[in-house]
Design a protein around this motif. Sequence first.
Motif, PDB file in Angstrom:
ATOM      1  N   ILE A 326       0.863  -1.181   0.000  1.00  0.00           N
ATOM      2  CA  ILE A 326       0.000   0.000   0.000  1.00  0.00           C
ATOM      3  C   ILE A 326       0.903   1.235   0.000  1.00  0.00           C
ATOM      4  O   ILE A 326       1.432   1.629   1.044  1.00  0.00           O
ATOM      5  CB  ILE A 326      -0.913   0.023   1.244  1.00  0.00           C
ATOM      6  CG1 ILE A 326      -1.689  -1.281   1.368  1.00  0.00           C
ATOM      7  CG2 ILE A 326      -1.863   1.212   1.189  1.00  0.00           C
ATOM      8  CD1 ILE A 326      -2.607  -1.577   0.215  1.00  0.00           C
ATOM      9  N   ARG A 389      -8.147   0.946   3.096  1.00  0.00           N
ATOM     10  CA  ARG A 389      -6.841   0.780   2.451  1.00  0.00           C
ATOM     11  C   ARG A 389      -5.999  -0.290   3.132  1.00  0.00           C
ATOM     12  O   ARG A 389      -4.789  -0.158   3.246  1.00  0.00           O
ATOM     13  CB  ARG A 389      -6.066   2.092   2.369  1.00  0.00           C
ATOM     14  CG  ARG A 389      -6.527   3.016   1.272  1.00  0.00           C
ATOM     15  CD  ARG A 389      -5.401   3.926   0.793  1.00  0.00           C
ATOM     16  NE  ARG A 389      -4.482   3.262  -0.109  1.00  0.00           N
ATOM     17  CZ  ARG A 389      -3.306   3.784  -0.486  1.00  0.00           C
ATOM     18  NH1 ARG A 389      -2.900   4.937   0.008  1.00  0.00           N
ATOM     19  NH2 ARG A 389      -2.526   3.122  -1.313  1.00  0.00           N
ATOM     20  N   ASP A 392      -5.262  -2.428  -1.820  1.00  0.00           N
ATOM     21  CA  ASP A 392      -5.596  -1.543  -2.934  1.00  0.00           C
ATOM     22  C   ASP A 392      -6.162  -2.379  -4.071  1.00  0.00           C
ATOM     23  O   ASP A 392      -5.755  -3.537  -4.265  1.00  0.00           O
ATOM     24  CB  ASP A 392      -4.353  -0.797  -3.431  1.00  0.00           C
ATOM     25  CG  ASP A 392      -4.087   0.476  -2.644  1.00  0.00           C
ATOM     26  OD1 ASP A 392      -4.998   0.923  -1.920  1.00  0.00           O
ATOM     27  OD2 ASP A 392      -2.971   1.021  -2.745  1.00  0.00           O
ATOM     28  N   ARG A 406      -6.262   6.796  -2.770  1.00  0.00           N
ATOM     29  CA  ARG A 406      -4.818   6.583  -2.786  1.00  0.00           C
ATOM     30  C   ARG A 406      -4.013   7.870  -2.619  1.00  0.00           C
ATOM     31  O   ARG A 406      -2.800   7.825  -2.445  1.00  0.00           O
ATOM     32  CB  ARG A 406      -4.399   5.883  -4.085  1.00  0.00           C
ATOM     33  CG  ARG A 406      -4.849   4.432  -4.158  1.00  0.00           C
ATOM     34  CD  ARG A 406      -4.681   3.837  -5.535  1.00  0.00           C
ATOM     35  NE  ARG A 406      -5.681   4.386  -6.452  1.00  0.00           N
ATOM     36  CZ  ARG A 406      -6.068   3.787  -7.585  1.00  0.00           C
ATOM     37  NH1 ARG A 406      -5.530   2.627  -7.913  1.00  0.00           N
ATOM     38  NH2 ARG A 406      -6.963   4.338  -8.368  1.00  0.00           N
TER      39      ARG A 406
END
Length: 583
Positions: A326, A389, A392, A406
Amino acid sequence: MPRKIPLRQYVQLLSGYLRPQWKSITALTALLLFTIALQLINPQIIRYFIDTAQSEAQPRALLYAAILFIGVSLVHQGITVWATYISENVGWVATNKLRGDVAAHCLRLDMSFHKSHTSGTLIERVDGDINALANFFSSFVITLMANLLLVFGILALLFIEGWQIGLGMLFFVVAAIWSIQYIRKYASPYWGKMRQMSAEFYGFLGEHLEGTEDTRANGATGFVMHRFYELLRKWLPIRVRAFFGFATMWITTIIVFAIGNAVAFAICAYLWNKGAMTIGTVYMIFYYTELMAKPIERIRTQIEDLQKADASIVRIQELLATKSAIPEGTGAALPHGPLSVRFDRVTFGYEDTATTLGGIDFELGKSRSLGVLGRTGSGKTTLARLLLRFYDPRAGGIYLGGVDIRNPYVRDVRQRVGMVTQQIEIFQGTVRDNLTFFDDTIADDRIVGVLEELGLGGWYRSLPNGLDEMLESSGGGLSAGEAQLLAFARVFLSDPGLVILDEASSRLDPVTEQKIEAAVSKLLHNRTCIIIAHRLATIQRVDDILVLEQGRIVEHGDRQTLARDSGSRFSRMMATGMEEVLA
């Protein structure tokens, strides 16, 4: 064979964690240099005492020499204690800082990393490997240099007394250090294997201690113990080989020291017979020879510790080099207040599975609520994990308040999205700490107010120490309902813009569930909400319904509209009984 560590990596590691303690390092260096001087002076005092006694000089001179010897010895011992204290303090500060950095790094890594590493393995990395570096940080370089200086000082004084004795002792030192270094080359790989085996063993142990109840209930105790002894049998020969390397170095140094003493005796006897030195000088040389064994022994110990440190450094660097799947955002800000949610053709699959979600495309307006329905494995919880998150998507985008998820920092996303799940984690700590996660900016009055709103006022007032009451790890002493209500309180206090309830009421009895209905309504007021549920009662308040099947949306729309449509899946669920449809 383990990877050879370049010198610059040692330097980077040491400078990074020791630079903030430069004052302590400077003081430690000065103390060690002072002890070297004191150790070199004492044999000279002994020589003076012996030669003076033989010459039948005044007793006063002998008394002064004895007092000086005792004084130097006491000062040396006092400085050694002081240096040891500073050294240990430096080591603890440095290793604790490294331990904190490694733990923080592990917490930043994504869920796929934590699924592939047991808690026991990570504990061994964070604690066991770093403990092996304590001496490396506390005194490795300084002690190694100090002992080398002591050896050079002794050799210089011996050469002054006579080139024969100086040359003999130089040969002894070179042979000792070469033999130690030669043996280290063969012993070092086993320390790395032992650290790896240690991590594997504690990983296994931690995993099965956590699942003791299931192990007993399903009769798997025999298998667990078989695996336990199997790992011990695998660990033992590695440990034996590692300590055999240590023992070999230890035996080698004893042999070399014995040879060194024999050489010193032979040369001293030869020079004394020729009248080239006094009895006092002979004893002084013997004393220096014995003294030289100590720094060489310490050098051996330091090298042995370096073997352990090598293995730990490699493993720690590998862990710190692990990148999260991530990536960190650029710092874009999420809007205040309730957050809208949009999935734009999102596709996702876990590492060990095919596509879990395929082409998910929907939008939820701010301050609206969405009920997510579907059979077990349809992807409901995966939706929630993507919004936090934890993972992803492989393709497509997720937007909160119109911002690509993001782009903000990961911590900002998780501060603005609150989640309550079936599994509630209660940590060993006070009620306050469990509710605020150690955020001391949240006032006690606010915490108590939230507990009252959730119907936990009576429970709170029954606690002898109030918010300072200690809770046991894993919620021992709390009912399932109380633990669930505490989880709701956490979300209240974090004041998120999006609330996700992942079958959050599945552990509650009907009475407790009714007790928090009003509190949940307050929680959802002026917030966007996604409710993942198996029971019709828990989605009666939502605005929209989304039905998933095998990772795809098969129905999405206004709840009341779908309920009136006899051909909709949601309508059939209501008619049939959702618990049966989703079983």
